[in-house]
Design an enzyme around this catalytic site. Structure first.
Site, PDB file in Angstrom:
ATOM      1  N   ASN A  51       0.834  -1.200   0.000  1.00 28.29           N
ATOM      2  CA  ASN A  51       0.000   0.000   0.000  1.00 28.29           C
ATOM      3  C   ASN A  51       0.873   1.257   0.000  1.00 28.29           C
ATOM      4  O   ASN A  51       1.937   1.296   0.624  1.00 28.29           O
ATOM      5  CB  ASN A  51      -1.019   0.000   1.142  1.00 28.29           C
ATOM      6  CG  ASN A  51      -0.428  -0.183   2.513  1.00 28.29           C
ATOM      7  OD1 ASN A  51       0.662  -0.730   2.670  1.00 28.29           O
ATOM      8  ND2 ASN A  51      -1.128   0.270   3.533  1.00 28.29           N
ATOM      9  N   VAL A  52       0.411   2.247  -0.742  1.00 25.70           N
ATOM     10  CA  VAL A  52       1.135   3.512  -0.899  1.00 25.70           C
ATOM     11  C   VAL A  52       0.135   4.632  -0.618  1.00 25.70           C
ATOM     12  O   VAL A  52      -0.726   4.928  -1.447  1.00 25.70           O
ATOM     13  CB  VAL A  52       1.725   3.642  -2.324  1.00 25.70           C
ATOM     14  CG1 VAL A  52       2.485   4.962  -2.472  1.00 25.70           C
ATOM     15  CG2 VAL A  52       2.647   2.462  -2.645  1.00 25.70           C
ATOM     16  N   CYS A  62      -4.128   0.828  -2.415  1.00 31.37           N
ATOM     17  CA  CYS A  62      -4.025  -0.447  -1.705  1.00 31.37           C
ATOM     18  C   CYS A  62      -2.892  -1.276  -2.312  1.00 31.37           C
ATOM     19  O   CYS A  62      -2.481  -1.060  -3.466  1.00 31.37           O
ATOM     20  CB  CYS A  62      -5.331  -1.235  -1.838  1.00 31.37           C
ATOM     21  SG  CYS A  62      -6.662  -0.655  -0.769  1.00 31.37           S
ATOM     22  N   GLU A  64      -3.071  -4.159  -3.451  1.00 32.54           N
ATOM     23  CA  GLU A  64      -3.548  -4.854  -4.651  1.00 32.54           C
ATOM     24  C   GLU A  64      -3.422  -3.968  -5.884  1.00 32.54           C
ATOM     25  O   GLU A  64      -3.213  -4.462  -6.996  1.00 32.54           O
ATOM     26  CB  GLU A  64      -5.004  -5.285  -4.472  1.00 32.54           C
ATOM     27  CG  GLU A  64      -5.222  -6.338  -3.403  1.00 32.54           C
ATOM     28  CD  GLU A  64      -5.401  -5.753  -1.997  1.00 32.54           C
ATOM     29  OE1 GLU A  64      -4.995  -4.600  -1.765  1.00 32.54           O
ATOM     30  OE2 GLU A  64      -5.950  -6.466  -1.139  1.00 32.54           O
TER      31      GLU A  64
HETATM   32  N1  THU Z   1      -5.371  -1.760   2.415  1.00 32.44           N
HETATM   33  C1  THU Z   1      -4.794  -2.476   1.407  1.00 32.44           C
HETATM   34  O1  THU Z   1      -3.680  -2.186   1.001  1.00 32.44           O
HETATM   35  N2  THU Z   1      -5.492  -3.505   0.892  1.00 32.44           N
HETATM   36  C2  THU Z   1      -6.720  -3.917   1.321  1.00 32.44           C
HETATM   37  O2  THU Z   1      -7.326  -4.785   0.704  1.00 32.44           O
HETATM   38  C3  THU Z   1      -7.270  -3.338   2.550  1.00 32.44           C
HETATM   39  C4  THU Z   1      -6.687  -2.028   2.938  1.00 32.44           C
HETATM   40  C5  THU Z   1      -4.651  -0.603   2.942  1.00 32.44           C
HETATM   41  C6  THU Z   1      -5.226   0.734   2.546  1.00 32.44           C
HETATM   42  C7  THU Z   1      -4.666   1.635   3.630  1.00 32.44           C
HETATM   43  O3  THU Z   1      -3.386   2.082   3.204  1.00 32.44           O
HETATM   44  C8  THU Z   1      -4.508   0.734   4.837  1.00 32.44           C
HETATM   45  O4  THU Z   1      -4.658  -0.601   4.349  1.00 32.44           O
HETATM   46  C9  THU Z   1      -5.544   0.976   5.922  1.00 32.44           C
HETATM   47  O5  THU Z   1      -6.830   0.932   5.400  1.00 32.44           O
END
Ligand code: THU
Length: 141
Positions: A51-52, A62, A64
């Site tokens: 996540n960035v 996210c 993904e």
């Molecule tokens: N996040 C993800 O990277 N993937 C997901 O499927 C759920 C949420 C990240 C987004 C944000 O940077 C952090 O988790 C908190 O919500």
């Protein structure tokens, strides 16, 4: 990583390790919730993402999203197996938007390592809207 003949031979532990390494690269100063994701592609490649986040909170990416970008930038293909981890290395469910993202690039019967065991993409996003929905409509009009 080779794509096994049967999906029950997928090396989930190795895939989880790749996701953990990706998670360590997370840029998540706002949520302080690092996420890493990794997937096996149908040609044997392994792609990953983290996540960035952004000071404009709502436009954070996210894990993904960056994984799908890595997939596209490294030659495309279809995702066969996917895992996602939190900062403790524990399995994390992709959010709803990311299930849709993964669905677009999924191989038939793509598997996900989830909080409630191994599931298919159709189980985590049933009756999905996707490319075939659009094609079916365009064929009729
Ligand atoms: N996040 C993800 O990277 N993937 C997901 O499927 C759920 C949420 C990240 C987004 C944000 O940077 C952090 O988790 C908190 O919500």
């Amino acid at each position: 990583m080779t794509v096994p003949e049967t999906t029950d031979a997928i090396d989930w532990a190795a895939l989880r390790e790749v996701a953990i390494e990706a998670m360590k690269k997370s840029y998540s100063p706002y949520s302080k919730f690092p996420v890493g994701a990794a997937a096996l592609v149908d040609d044997g490649r392994v792609v990953s993402g983290c996540n960035v986040e952004n000071a404009s909170y709502g436009i954070g990416l996210c894990a993904e999203c960056t994984l799908v970008s890595a997939l596209t930038m490294s030659g495309g293909g279809k995702l066969v197996a996917f895992t996602c981890v939190d900062g403790d290395g524990a399995a994390l469910m992709p959010c709803g938007r990311c299930r849709q993202l993964l669905y677009e690039h999924s191989a038939p019967e793509m598997l996900l390592d989830t909080v409630s065991g191994i599931k298919t993409i159709d189980e985590v996003i049933p009756d999905a809207f996707g490319p075939r929905t659009l094609l079916a409509y365009q064929d009729e009009h």
